[in-house]
Scaffold this motif. Sequence first.
Motif, PDB file in Angstrom:
ATOM      1  N   GLU A   1      -5.082 -13.960  10.560  1.00 27.03           N
ATOM      2  CA  GLU A   1      -6.144 -12.948  10.514  1.00 27.03           C
ATOM      3  C   GLU A   1      -6.342 -12.590   9.049  1.00 27.03           C
ATOM      4  N   ILE A   2      -7.601 -12.405   8.654  1.00 29.25           N
ATOM      5  CA  ILE A   2      -7.874 -12.091   7.248  1.00 29.25           C
ATOM      6  C   ILE A   2      -8.691 -10.803   7.129  1.00 29.25           C
ATOM      7  N   LEU A   3      -8.662 -10.254   5.941  1.00 27.15           N
ATOM      8  CA  LEU A   3      -9.530  -9.123   5.618  1.00 27.15           C
ATOM      9  C   LEU A   3     -10.508  -9.592   4.550  1.00 27.15           C
ATOM     10  N   VAL A   4     -11.718  -9.109   4.643  1.00 25.84           N
ATOM     11  CA  VAL A   4     -12.686  -9.312   3.564  1.00 25.84           C
ATOM     12  C   VAL A   4     -13.005  -7.909   3.040  1.00 25.84           C
ATOM     13  N   GLU A   5     -12.745  -7.709   1.743  1.00 26.37           N
ATOM     14  CA  GLU A   5     -12.835  -6.370   1.162  1.00 26.37           C
ATOM     15  C   GLU A   5     -13.830  -6.328   0.027  1.00 26.37           C
ATOM     16  N   ASP A   6     -14.441  -5.191  -0.164  1.00 29.01           N
ATOM     17  CA  ASP A   6     -15.239  -4.992  -1.372  1.00 29.01           C
ATOM     18  C   ASP A   6     -14.309  -4.981  -2.579  1.00 29.01           C
ATOM     19  N   CYS A   7     -14.835  -5.376  -3.713  1.00 26.90           N
ATOM     20  CA  CYS A   7     -14.028  -5.447  -4.931  1.00 26.90           C
ATOM     21  C   CYS A   7     -14.095  -4.116  -5.675  1.00 26.90           C
ATOM     22  N   LEU A   8     -12.949  -3.578  -6.000  1.00 25.72           N
ATOM     23  CA  LEU A   8     -12.877  -2.327  -6.763  1.00 25.72           C
ATOM     24  C   LEU A   8     -12.683  -2.664  -8.231  1.00 25.72           C
ATOM     25  N   THR A   9     -13.141  -1.772  -9.094  1.00 24.88           N
ATOM     26  CA  THR A   9     -12.925  -2.010 -10.522  1.00 24.88           C
ATOM     27  C   THR A   9     -12.258  -0.790 -11.156  1.00 24.88           C
ATOM     28  N   GLY A  10     -11.604  -1.040 -12.260  1.00 22.18           N
ATOM     29  CA  GLY A  10     -10.938   0.040 -12.994  1.00 22.18           C
ATOM     30  C   GLY A  10      -9.530  -0.385 -13.327  1.00 22.18           C
ATOM     31  N   PRO A  11      -8.831   0.410 -14.130  1.00 22.17           N
ATOM     32  CA  PRO A  11      -7.438   0.073 -14.412  1.00 22.17           C
ATOM     33  C   PRO A  11      -6.596   0.231 -13.144  1.00 22.17           C
ATOM     34  N   GLU A  12      -5.570  -0.622 -13.061  1.00 25.46           N
ATOM     35  CA  GLU A  12      -4.706  -0.622 -11.887  1.00 25.46           C
ATOM     36  C   GLU A  12      -3.380   0.020 -12.279  1.00 25.46           C
ATOM     37  N   ILE A  13      -2.864   0.902 -11.428  1.00 24.97           N
ATOM     38  CA  ILE A  13      -1.539   1.455 -11.714  1.00 24.97           C
ATOM     39  C   ILE A  13      -0.653   1.396 -10.476  1.00 24.97           C
ATOM     40  N   SER A  14       0.635   1.410 -10.728  1.00 28.23           N
ATOM     41  CA  SER A  14       1.631   1.444  -9.658  1.00 28.23           C
ATOM     42  C   SER A  14       2.133   2.873  -9.561  1.00 28.23           C
ATOM     43  N   PHE A  15       2.112   3.411  -8.350  1.00 28.80           N
ATOM     44  CA  PHE A  15       2.444   4.825  -8.120  1.00 28.80           C
ATOM     45  C   PHE A  15       3.589   4.876  -7.120  1.00 28.80           C
ATOM     46  N   PHE A  16       4.595   5.699  -7.398  1.00 30.38           N
ATOM     47  CA  PHE A  16       5.794   5.706  -6.558  1.00 30.38           C
ATOM     48  C   PHE A  16       6.103   7.091  -6.018  1.00 30.38           C
ATOM     49  N   ALA A  17       6.582   7.114  -4.760  1.00 34.63           N
ATOM     50  CA  ALA A  17       7.051   8.358  -4.153  1.00 34.63           C
ATOM     51  C   ALA A  17       8.339   8.087  -3.400  1.00 34.63           C
ATOM     52  N   LEU A  18       9.205   9.107  -3.415  1.00 32.87           N
ATOM     53  CA  LEU A  18      10.443   9.088  -2.628  1.00 32.87           C
ATOM     54  C   LEU A  18      10.129   9.800  -1.323  1.00 32.87           C
ATOM     55  N   CYS A  19      10.359   9.142  -0.199  1.00 30.63           N
ATOM     56  CA  CYS A  19       9.931   9.721   1.084  1.00 30.63           C
ATOM     57  C   CYS A  19      11.092   9.834   2.055  1.00 30.63           C
ATOM     58  N   ASP A  20      11.095  10.904   2.834  1.00 32.31           N
ATOM     59  CA  ASP A  20      12.157  11.082   3.833  1.00 32.31           C
ATOM     60  C   ASP A  20      11.625  11.110   5.263  1.00 32.31           C
ATOM     61  N   GLY A  21      10.399  10.649   5.453  1.00 30.48           N
ATOM     62  CA  GLY A  21       9.795  10.673   6.791  1.00 30.48           C
ATOM     63  C   GLY A  21       8.778  11.781   6.923  1.00 30.48           C
ATOM     64  N   GLU A  22       9.016  12.854   6.164  1.00 31.59           N
ATOM     65  CA  GLU A  22       8.143  14.016   6.267  1.00 31.59           C
ATOM     66  C   GLU A  22       7.711  14.496   4.884  1.00 31.59           C
ATOM     67  N   THR A  23       8.664  14.498   3.974  1.00 32.62           N
ATOM     68  CA  THR A  23       8.445  15.007   2.617  1.00 32.62           C
ATOM     69  C   THR A  23       8.356  13.847   1.636  1.00 32.62           C
ATOM     70  N   ALA A  24       7.434  13.989   0.684  1.00 31.63           N
ATOM     71  CA  ALA A  24       7.324  12.970  -0.372  1.00 31.63           C
ATOM     72  C   ALA A  24       7.465  13.648  -1.722  1.00 31.63           C
ATOM     73  N   ILE A  25       8.207  13.017  -2.614  1.00 29.31           N
ATOM     74  CA  ILE A  25       8.392  13.526  -3.975  1.00 29.31           C
ATOM     75  C   ILE A  25       7.840  12.485  -4.945  1.00 29.31           C
ATOM     76  N   PHE A  26       7.050  12.935  -5.878  1.00 25.98           N
ATOM     77  CA  PHE A  26       6.477  12.033  -6.891  1.00 25.98           C
ATOM     78  C   PHE A  26       7.593  11.372  -7.694  1.00 25.98           C
ATOM     79  N   ALA A  27       7.546  10.048  -7.784  1.00 25.67           N
ATOM     80  CA  ALA A  27       8.614   9.319  -8.477  1.00 25.67           C
ATOM     81  C   ALA A  27       8.086   8.417  -9.590  1.00 25.67           C
ATOM     82  N   GLY A  28       6.921   8.765 -10.129  1.00 27.91           N
ATOM     83  CA  GLY A  28       6.492   8.092 -11.347  1.00 27.91           C
ATOM     84  C   GLY A  28       5.333   7.127 -11.172  1.00 27.91           C
ATOM     85  N   MET A  29       4.722   6.826 -12.322  1.00 23.82           N
ATOM     86  CA  MET A  29       3.628   5.851 -12.381  1.00 23.82           C
ATOM     87  C   MET A  29       3.964   4.860 -13.480  1.00 23.82           C
TER      88      MET A  29
END
Length: 425
Positions: free
Chosen positions: A181-209
């Motif tokens: 099965e495939i997806l066909v997506e519109d193309c987004l533009t802009g800088p790309e970043i990796s974003f991280f969160a620490l999650c416990d199932g309910e709560t998320a804490i920002f863990a950096g970019m």
Amino acid sequence: MRVLVVGGGAREGALAWKLAQSPALSALFIAPGNPGTAALGSNIAIAVDDIPGLVAFARDQAIDLVIPGPEAPLALGLTDALSAAGITCFGPSQAAAQLETSKIFTKEICAVAQIPTAAWARFTDLDQAHAYIHARPAPMVIKADGLAAGKGVVVAESIDAALEAATAMLAHGIHGAAGAEILVEDCLTGPEISFFALCDGETAIFAGMAQDHKRVGEGDTGPNTGGMGAIAPPRLHDPDLLSEAVMARIIRPTLAAMAERGTPFRGFLFAGLMLTPTGPQLIEFNVRFGDPECETLLPLIEDDLLPLLAAGAQGALDPATALSWRAGAAATVILAAKGYPGPYARGMNIDLAPAATIPDLLIFHAGTMQRDGALQANGGRVLAITATGPDWRAAIERAYRGIDAIDFPEGFARRDIGERALIGD
Ligand code: AMP
Ligand code: GLY
């Protein structure tokens, strides 16, 4: 606390390095680990996909916390198997790992939680896919639904290229079941970043970019790799505003939607974001830390990570927690074997000694082995060299001093890691 880190790359090297500093740690095991992690704990010869082997080891060794690095064991149900044996794991269940193992699953969560993401459609039928592609403007993105070793995404610049990619996946089965099965997506533009969160199932804490560099060649050219280097933090106009917006509009709604459907997400949540002119949009989720982003971010985190990961694994993260960040920046440059990401040789000698005297430099092993008394290359990405410094320029320059000092003639590195962050300096 007795801890088992699962994995054998530079990301797991960084996790082991960070955990080894924790006063709460009493024993550290890494399965399978690498010559770098051997200095931080005990390497255990169990493969990351040997779920029964990992569970048996954790039980026999009375492990208090398992921390998986890569997605493979999560996709195979490591967390579920450990949980059935009464062992705590900071990683998602197999059902929650669908955020990485199925792109369609993620898009459905996005729809439920109203998360900004590219417009898309799904197809198993080639004629229908072709009709849709003809009706959309190029460029567009064709994606295999499942895990395809990082090769399941084609950014097609023309309608013809999009048709071809869809045909390769649906008619020729180049990714097997992952591309049924495939997806066909519109193309987004802009800088790309990796974003991280620490999650416990309910709560998320920002863990950096961080900003990864995925292409093998300078100027973001050539084929995609696992990542050739990263910097953190990314150079952004207002990082605090962005991180708050992403936590509020993407991370927390995802956690709520996952809990609502009975598959709460615990572990590191990695959002690949495109910072488009109209705001951040989700490209994809990964259910683990990034590699090399982990090597870049952990040296900037001042907190003891172990109690946080233990709390996360038990659903007990304090929502008021905010990580403390070291001032300045970090840069990681990957030293790879010539030929990577294509075919490459193994067994070439590496001498790290000349880099050992450089201050604020960390050398994480990615694909190395100890043989005949020498350190040798044993992978495509061989070493991850991380430096910290008061600013991007200092960190980047120091990382390249490390790269240049290491004696590994059969290796190569991209020479422009972090260059974009220096524009305007
Ligand atoms: P991978 O990590 O192999 O899944 O590669 C995905 C890469 O494809 C991302 O890092 C983006 O650079 C690119 N990509 C995926 N989806 C889109 C999209 N909708 N628009 C633009 N680029 C995309
Ligand atoms: N560096 C990107 C990833 O870990 O997938």
